[in-house]
Design a protein around this motif. Structure first.
Motif, short mmCIF file in Angstrom:
data_model
loop_
_atom_site.label_atom_id
_atom_site.label_comp_id
_atom_site.label_asym_id
_atom_site.label_seq_id
_atom_site.Cartn_x
_atom_site.Cartn_y
_atom_site.Cartn_z
N TYR A 70 0.91 -1.85 -0.24
CA TYR A 70 -0.25 -0.10 -0.12
C TYR A 70 0.90 1.44 0.14
O TYR A 70 1.47 1.30 0.78
CB TYR A 70 -1.11 -0.13 1.25
CG TYR A 70 -2.42 -0.82 0.96
CD1 TYR A 70 -2.12 -2.27 1.06
CD2 TYR A 70 -3.19 -0.32 1.13
CE1 TYR A 70 -3.53 -3.32 1.13
CE2 TYR A 70 -4.23 -0.97 0.55
CZ TYR A 70 -3.88 -2.78 1.09
OH TYR A 70 -5.48 -3.38 0.71
N ALA A 73 -0.76 4.71 2.39
CA ALA A 73 -2.02 4.67 2.83
C ALA A 73 -2.66 5.41 3.92
O ALA A 73 -1.48 5.62 5.48
CB ALA A 73 -1.85 3.12 3.35
N GLU A 77 -7.89 3.25 3.72
CA GLU A 77 -7.21 2.53 3.21
C GLU A 77 -7.61 0.79 4.30
O GLU A 77 -7.08 -0.01 3.97
CB GLU A 77 -5.98 2.66 3.20
CG GLU A 77 -5.58 2.85 1.83
CD GLU A 77 -5.73 4.29 1.48
OE1 GLU A 77 -5.34 4.92 2.76
OE2 GLU A 77 -5.56 5.47 0.49
#
Ligand SMILES: C[S@@+](CC[C@H](N)C(=O)[O-])C[C@H]1O[C@@H](n2cnc3c(N)ncnc32)[C@H](O)[C@@H]1O
Length: 243
Positions: A70, A73, A77
């Motif tokens: 990610y 993030a 998220e």
């Protein structure tokens, strides 16, 4: 179209608990110059609801036991991170350059396997079959000369092509360094405005890709999210998905 799957009850409860524990006052000062409390009062529920919807879509697209990177993030998220970690038993590696946000999110996520890192995501070790990169490449704060062009709001009178070119090089370098970590076939989650950067990478590497038509609204930055299937025996798989 791929049918979204249901989040398990325990994971759903964990997501709600985590959202209940978020340090909204602290996050308000990180996300907004002013009016942070009002911002989170208005955004908290939509962020949770829309986050769950994207997480359900990921459940239908990712395999058990894989790895997700990610890039950039934050709060939005969290549902996807938790669903991947808990319902799919995947390793999730969320990165974010804003140190105070990372510290706050890690306090909130204590007791779960989600651990944010305050480092450049390109330094992550190993390969990933899913890369999430939403509202990183067109961030108006970081790329004030590139973002207006991305959103079709560039002013031809004041537009500075030299500064734009400098920012484009940085964005391409983020894409190149992060996408090098994608194991093929793989999945990329981006905002619709960022699809062009991933498509450009695929063209340069001569890797087939398919941008799914389905879009998912988001609560914080406003751009919808979509999925891009990349590489491998992509087209046979897509045929079975009927995207
Ligand atoms: C506009 S915010 C988007 C946050 C979140 N994805 C969302 O949609 O609400 C961009 C975030 O990307 C992070 N970021 C930018 N480049 C990064 C990189 N190379 N590695 C990790 N995080 C990065 C920044 O620190 C910032 O938190």
């Amino acid at each position: 179209m791929k049918r979204d799957r249901l989040i398990s009850r325990p994971t759903s409860a964990t997501i709600a608990r985590v959202f209940g524990r978020l340090e909204y006052r602290r996050l308000g000062a990180i996300y907004c110059y002013e009016g942070g409390n009002e911002f989170w009062r208005a955004k908290r529920q939509p962020c949770l609801r829309l986050g769950r919807r994207v997480a359900r879509a990921l459940l239908a697209r990712l395999y058990q036991g894989g790895r997700s990177l990610y890039v950039g993030a934050g709060v939005a998220e969290l549902p996807s991170l938790l669903v991947e970690a808990l319902d799919l038993r995947r390793l999730v590696c969320p990165y974010n350059l804003r140190r105070p946000e990372v510290r706050s999110l890690n306090r909130t996520c204590r007791g779960t396997s989600v651990r944010f890192r305050a480092r450049d995501a390109a330094t992550a070790g190993g390969m990933f079959d899913h890369i999430w990169m939403v509202s990183v490449l067109n961030d108006p704060e970081r790329f004030p000369h590139l973002a207006p062009l991305s959103y079709g709001r560039a002013d031809p009178v004041t537009f500075d092509p030299v500064k734009f070119q400098r920012e484009r090089r940085i964005v391409q370098s983020i894409v190149d360094r992060c996408m090098a970590k994608l194991r093929l076939p793989g999945l990329v989650t981006v905002s619709t405005e960022e699809v062009v950067w991933i498509a450009d990478w695929c063209h340069r590497k001569q890797i087939p890709y398919l941008v799914e038509r389905q879009q998912y609204p988001t609560a914080l930055v406003g751009d919808p999210i979509c999925f891009i299937q990349i590489g491998g025996r992509l087209f046979r798989k897509l045929e079975s998905l009927k995207v």
